[in-house]
Design a protein around this motif. Structure first.
Motif, PDB file in Angstrom:
ATOM      1  N   LYS A 200      48.131  36.995  24.889  1.00 24.06           N
ATOM      2  CA  LYS A 200      48.534  37.560  23.468  1.00 24.06           C
ATOM      3  C   LYS A 200      47.530  37.432  22.459  1.00 24.06           C
ATOM      4  N   GLU A 201      46.982  36.130  22.223  1.00 21.76           N
ATOM      5  CA  GLU A 201      45.907  35.754  21.506  1.00 21.76           C
ATOM      6  C   GLU A 201      44.736  36.701  21.444  1.00 21.76           C
ATOM      7  N   LEU A 202      44.383  37.122  22.575  1.00 20.63           N
ATOM      8  CA  LEU A 202      43.191  37.968  22.818  1.00 20.63           C
ATOM      9  C   LEU A 202      43.494  39.378  22.858  1.00 20.63           C
ATOM     10  N   GLY A 203      44.857  39.766  22.865  1.00 18.43           N
ATOM     11  CA  GLY A 203      44.995  41.102  22.921  1.00 18.43           C
ATOM     12  C   GLY A 203      44.823  41.723  24.351  1.00 18.43           C
ATOM     13  N   MET A 204      45.226  40.982  25.308  1.00 13.16           N
ATOM     14  CA  MET A 204      44.950  41.545  26.636  1.00 13.16           C
ATOM     15  C   MET A 204      46.302  41.094  27.604  1.00 13.16           C
ATOM     16  N   SER A 205      46.358  41.778  28.722  1.00 14.17           N
ATOM     17  CA  SER A 205      47.511  41.089  29.573  1.00 14.17           C
ATOM     18  C   SER A 205      47.087  39.621  30.170  1.00 14.17           C
ATOM     19  N   VAL A 206      47.856  39.477  31.019  1.00 16.81           N
ATOM     20  CA  VAL A 206      47.642  38.149  31.819  1.00 16.81           C
ATOM     21  C   VAL A 206      46.720  38.040  32.831  1.00 16.81           C
ATOM     22  N   VAL A 207      46.677  39.523  33.529  1.00 22.04           N
ATOM     23  CA  VAL A 207      45.614  39.402  34.591  1.00 22.04           C
ATOM     24  C   VAL A 207      44.430  39.068  34.299  1.00 22.04           C
ATOM     25  N   PRO A 208      43.627  39.417  33.336  1.00 20.44           N
ATOM     26  CA  PRO A 208      42.192  39.000  33.124  1.00 20.44           C
ATOM     27  C   PRO A 208      42.156  37.544  32.801  1.00 20.44           C
ATOM     28  N   VAL A 209      43.243  37.112  32.199  1.00 17.43           N
ATOM     29  CA  VAL A 209      43.270  35.520  31.706  1.00 17.43           C
ATOM     30  C   VAL A 209      43.291  34.882  32.826  1.00 17.43           C
ATOM     31  N   ARG A 210      44.064  35.286  33.856  1.00 19.47           N
ATOM     32  CA  ARG A 210      44.239  34.436  35.083  1.00 19.47           C
ATOM     33  C   ARG A 210      43.001  34.478  35.808  1.00 19.47           C
ATOM     34  N   GLU A 211      42.250  35.438  35.886  1.00 19.06           N
ATOM     35  CA  GLU A 211      40.923  35.595  36.700  1.00 19.06           C
ATOM     36  C   GLU A 211      40.135  34.539  35.859  1.00 19.06           C
ATOM     37  N   ALA A 212      40.080  34.529  34.664  1.00 20.71           N
ATOM     38  CA  ALA A 212      39.347  33.484  33.736  1.00 20.71           C
ATOM     39  C   ALA A 212      39.284  32.247  34.176  1.00 20.71           C
ATOM     40  N   VAL A 213      40.856  31.999  34.112  1.00 23.14           N
ATOM     41  CA  VAL A 213      41.462  30.364  34.240  1.00 23.14           C
ATOM     42  C   VAL A 213      40.913  30.180  35.823  1.00 23.14           C
ATOM     43  N   ARG A 214      41.032  31.104  36.819  1.00 24.57           N
ATOM     44  CA  ARG A 214      40.449  30.754  38.175  1.00 24.57           C
ATOM     45  C   ARG A 214      39.207  30.463  38.208  1.00 24.57           C
ATOM     46  N   ARG A 215      38.323  30.919  37.489  1.00 25.48           N
ATOM     47  CA  ARG A 215      36.933  30.732  37.418  1.00 25.48           C
ATOM     48  C   ARG A 215      36.668  29.275  36.786  1.00 25.48           C
ATOM     49  N   LEU A 216      37.429  29.027  35.810  1.00 24.63           N
ATOM     50  CA  LEU A 216      37.181  27.679  35.075  1.00 24.63           C
ATOM     51  C   LEU A 216      37.685  26.568  36.081  1.00 24.63           C
ATOM     52  N   GLU A 217      38.727  26.961  37.050  1.00 24.66           N
ATOM     53  CA  GLU A 217      39.291  25.972  38.125  1.00 24.66           C
ATOM     54  C   GLU A 217      38.244  25.708  38.979  1.00 24.66           C
ATOM     55  N   ALA A 218      37.409  26.818  39.569  1.00 23.50           N
ATOM     56  CA  ALA A 218      36.483  26.469  40.344  1.00 23.50           C
ATOM     57  C   ALA A 218      35.297  25.583  40.009  1.00 23.50           C
ATOM     58  N   GLU A 219      35.151  25.755  38.471  1.00 22.19           N
ATOM     59  CA  GLU A 219      33.970  24.950  37.728  1.00 22.19           C
ATOM     60  C   GLU A 219      34.689  23.424  37.462  1.00 22.19           C
ATOM     61  N   GLY A 220      35.960  23.116  37.937  1.00 21.24           N
ATOM     62  CA  GLY A 220      36.571  22.052  37.573  1.00 21.24           C
ATOM     63  C   GLY A 220      36.988  21.505  36.170  1.00 21.24           C
ATOM     64  N   LEU A 221      36.939  22.723  35.294  1.00 22.31           N
ATOM     65  CA  LEU A 221      37.546  22.440  33.937  1.00 22.31           C
ATOM     66  C   LEU A 221      38.919  22.368  33.926  1.00 22.31           C
ATOM     67  N   VAL A 222      39.569  23.275  34.877  1.00 21.99           N
ATOM     68  CA  VAL A 222      41.047  23.485  34.953  1.00 21.99           C
ATOM     69  C   VAL A 222      41.514  22.994  36.210  1.00 21.99           C
ATOM     70  N   VAL A 223      42.673  22.727  36.249  1.00 18.93           N
ATOM     71  CA  VAL A 223      43.677  22.340  37.335  1.00 18.93           C
ATOM     72  C   VAL A 223      44.918  23.052  37.267  1.00 18.93           C
ATOM     73  N   PHE A 224      45.303  23.324  38.327  1.00 18.42           N
ATOM     74  CA  PHE A 224      46.784  23.840  38.691  1.00 18.42           C
ATOM     75  C   PHE A 224      47.727  22.984  39.320  1.00 18.42           C
ATOM     76  N   GLU A 225      48.830  22.861  38.569  1.00 22.33           N
ATOM     77  CA  GLU A 225      49.963  21.702  38.973  1.00 22.33           C
ATOM     78  C   GLU A 225      51.258  22.711  39.382  1.00 22.33           C
ATOM     79  N   ARG A 226      51.943  22.500  40.394  1.00 24.67           N
ATOM     80  CA  ARG A 226      53.250  22.863  40.929  1.00 24.67           C
ATOM     81  C   ARG A 226      54.067  22.693  39.769  1.00 24.67           C
ATOM     82  N   ASN A 227      54.925  23.972  39.518  1.00 25.14           N
ATOM     83  CA  ASN A 227      55.804  23.980  38.494  1.00 25.14           C
ATOM     84  C   ASN A 227      55.272  23.672  37.135  1.00 25.14           C
ATOM     85  N   ILE A 228      54.210  23.602  36.779  1.00 30.09           N
ATOM     86  CA  ILE A 228      53.459  23.389  35.458  1.00 30.09           C
ATOM     87  C   ILE A 228      52.564  24.497  35.017  1.00 30.09           C
ATOM     88  N   GLY A 229      51.545  25.098  35.922  1.00 24.70           N
ATOM     89  CA  GLY A 229      50.834  25.897  35.810  1.00 24.70           C
ATOM     90  C   GLY A 229      49.178  25.232  35.382  1.00 24.70           C
TER      91      GLY A 229
END
Length: 235
Positions: free
Chosen positions: A47-76
């Motif tokens: 919403k902040e960037l004026g786009m759907s959640v799909v490209p945001v999810r792709e971006a966050v997955r890239r950041l996860e691969a770099e170790g900058l983001v982690v995913f937690e069950r039931n949290i995100g």
């Protein structure tokens, strides 16, 4: 050919938006606007960037691969530890230095200081019901400082405080990642105070302090074990 060109445009646009989201989130992580433990709400970012959640999810997955983001069950998605190796090394050094400082401080801790330490620990215990990781961390640092600053070896005190500083903003996030460690930490504080008041040997106090610090590091490292859940929940 026209059909092919039209079909390629959304893909190009999606890649562009994904890159935009990636750059936007990554910049805020590196500038520490999004600190370790901060929850990344994908729909809010979109919403902040004026786009759907799909490209945001792709971006966050890239950041996860770099170790900058982690995913937690039931949290995100959450911001991860930026320098995992640096954190491990600082915690390891702090375990050695602080434990040595407290073991030497034990004989110099008067009744008033020990009373204040117990009061702080009780405040920490009381905060567990409505847990605030940042407040708990601040109280935790105050508790430890009360003990190690009584060490008569000022150089050892300075080295200990240098390691606390080296941890920087990362120490403020530790209990965000491992909130279950907080009640254990309170119980271990009580045990350390009991040892000091009972006149335990310096070696006994040092061992208890080192185990206390080591368990916090181990709890954090366990998050990265193979097989740990990393699937994101729905945004």
């Amino acid at each position: 050919m026209a059909t092919r060109a039209l079909s390629e445009r959304p893909a190009a646009s999606a890649v562009s938006k994904s890159q935009q989201a990636y750059d936007w989130v990554r910049e805020r992580i590196l500038r520490q606007e999004f600190t370790p433990g901060y929850r990344l709400v994908l729909s809010a970012i979109g919403k902040e960037l004026g786009m759907s959640v799909v490209p945001v999810r792709e971006a966050v997955r890239r950041l996860e691969a770099e170790g900058l983001v982690v995913f937690e069950r039931n949290i995100g998605a959450r911001v991860g530890m930026i320098d995992r190796t640096g954190y491990e090394e600082a915690m390891d050094a702090l375990a050695v230095l602080e434990s040595a400082a407290i073991s030497r401080a034990a004989a110099h801790l008067d009744a008033e200081t020990l009373r204040r330490a117990r009061e702080l620990n009780e405040v920490m215990r009381g905060s567990l019901e409505h847990f605030d990781a940042h407040m708990f961390t601040a109280l935790n640092q105050q508790f430890h400082a009360l003990l190690y600053r009584a060490c008569p070896n000022q150089h050892l005190v300075d080295l200990t405080e240098a390691e606390w500083s080296r941890l920087g903003h990362l120490r403020d996030s530790t209990f965000t990642f491992i909130p279950g460690r907080a009640p254990e930490s309170v119980r271990e504080h009580e045990h350390i105070l009991d040892l000091i008041e009972a006149g335990a040997t310096p070696d006994g106090v040092e061992h208890a302090c080192r185990m206390h610090r080591g368990r916090t590091l181990s709890a954090y490292l366990d998050l990265g074990e193979p097989g740990a859940p990393t699937s994101p929940s729905a945004p």
